[in-house]
Design a protein around this motif. Sequence first.
Motif, short mmCIF file in Angstrom:
data_model
loop_
_atom_site.label_atom_id
_atom_site.label_comp_id
_atom_site.label_asym_id
_atom_site.label_seq_id
_atom_site.Cartn_x
_atom_site.Cartn_y
_atom_site.Cartn_z
N ARG A 162 0.83 -1.20 0.00
CA ARG A 162 0.00 0.00 0.00
C ARG A 162 0.87 1.26 0.00
NH1 ARG A 162 -1.88 -3.99 2.76
NH2 ARG A 162 -0.69 -3.42 4.63
N MET A 163 1.78 1.32 -0.95
CA MET A 163 2.66 2.48 -1.08
C MET A 163 2.42 3.14 -2.43
SD MET A 163 6.40 0.69 -1.81
CE MET A 163 6.65 0.35 -0.08
N SER A 164 3.00 4.30 -2.63
CA SER A 164 2.82 5.04 -3.88
C SER A 164 3.51 4.33 -5.03
CB SER A 164 3.37 6.46 -3.74
OG SER A 164 4.79 6.43 -3.59
N ALA A 165 3.10 4.67 -6.26
CA ALA A 165 3.69 4.06 -7.44
C ALA A 165 5.18 4.40 -7.55
CB ALA A 165 2.94 4.51 -8.69
N VAL A 166 5.54 5.63 -7.14
CA VAL A 166 6.95 6.05 -7.21
C VAL A 166 7.80 5.21 -6.28
CG1 VAL A 166 8.55 7.96 -6.81
CG2 VAL A 166 6.33 8.40 -7.89
N ARG A 167 7.34 4.99 -5.05
CA ARG A 167 8.08 4.18 -4.10
C ARG A 167 8.13 2.71 -4.55
NH1 ARG A 167 7.82 5.94 2.18
NH2 ARG A 167 8.45 8.11 1.88
N ALA A 168 7.02 2.22 -5.10
CA ALA A 168 7.00 0.84 -5.60
C ALA A 168 8.00 0.66 -6.73
CB ALA A 168 5.59 0.47 -6.06
N PHE A 169 8.11 1.67 -7.59
CA PHE A 169 9.11 1.63 -8.66
C PHE A 169 10.52 1.61 -8.07
CE2 PHE A 169 12.11 3.83 -11.44
CZ PHE A 169 12.02 3.06 -12.60
N GLY A 170 10.77 2.44 -7.05
CA GLY A 170 12.08 2.46 -6.41
C GLY A 170 12.43 1.12 -5.77
#
Length: 261
Positions: free
Chosen positions: A192-200
Amino acid sequence: MLDWLRFLLMIFYAPVRGMRGMRDRGSLAPVVLIAFAGQFAYGYVAKKFAGATYGVTWELFHTAKIIAIVAIVLVPILTLVANMFERRGSFRVVLTQEYAPLAASVFYALTAANLLALVIATLLHYSGIQSQAVAMLLAEYQTPGREFEFAQSELLAEQLKNPVFLAYSLFAIFQRGLFGLGIILAVKDTFRMSAVRAFGVTFISYFAVEFLRPIVFHLLSGVAGSPFLLFFLFLLLRGYISDIMGSHRARAAFKQNLESA
């Protein structure tokens, strides 16, 4: 069984909903079996289209090693990196809580990537695009004096002159790209994290897995050749996996009771 088939078909029209459905079933074994079948089908067909001469037995063992790397390397590393981005507790606790849902989501993403890449590979092969692309790449890479502009080693320079390597690499671009996108969605949805953090998280984990993959492949090759080591590994992991699955089933049952209340 019909539910699993329905979730599998969702790959083509509602992949995120299908991923969540498989994740919430509470059983990891069917997801792994489906991922194994999808990986085997893609690997065998893609290599055949590329002109490779590997047999069914080799592909079965190779598929088993890929599934093992996803289960024992990729999913724990994703969990570790995600916990570094958003601290939720000790790594062991987070791994116990999130391993099963994340693994189910990642295996579903692997299945989706393989099935979609298989369709793309079939279209490229029978449309003639594969042969045209390989011929164009060979003409570029075989230009005298330009080989090392594309490769930093003699081995890679030789591989770039191999039409089988180029054809399979063409198929792999789509498969790995789709799998990477699926992992980002899996990490985003599970933690349940943001797409930017998931990409990182996915980006960092990719390099860690690429570093460990040759070592794990070598170890798994030795284990696969020894029934004693396979039995020992099974005994070693059985208790830990049982705890993880028990925790996941309890959470799934609690969630189901809340929804029905």
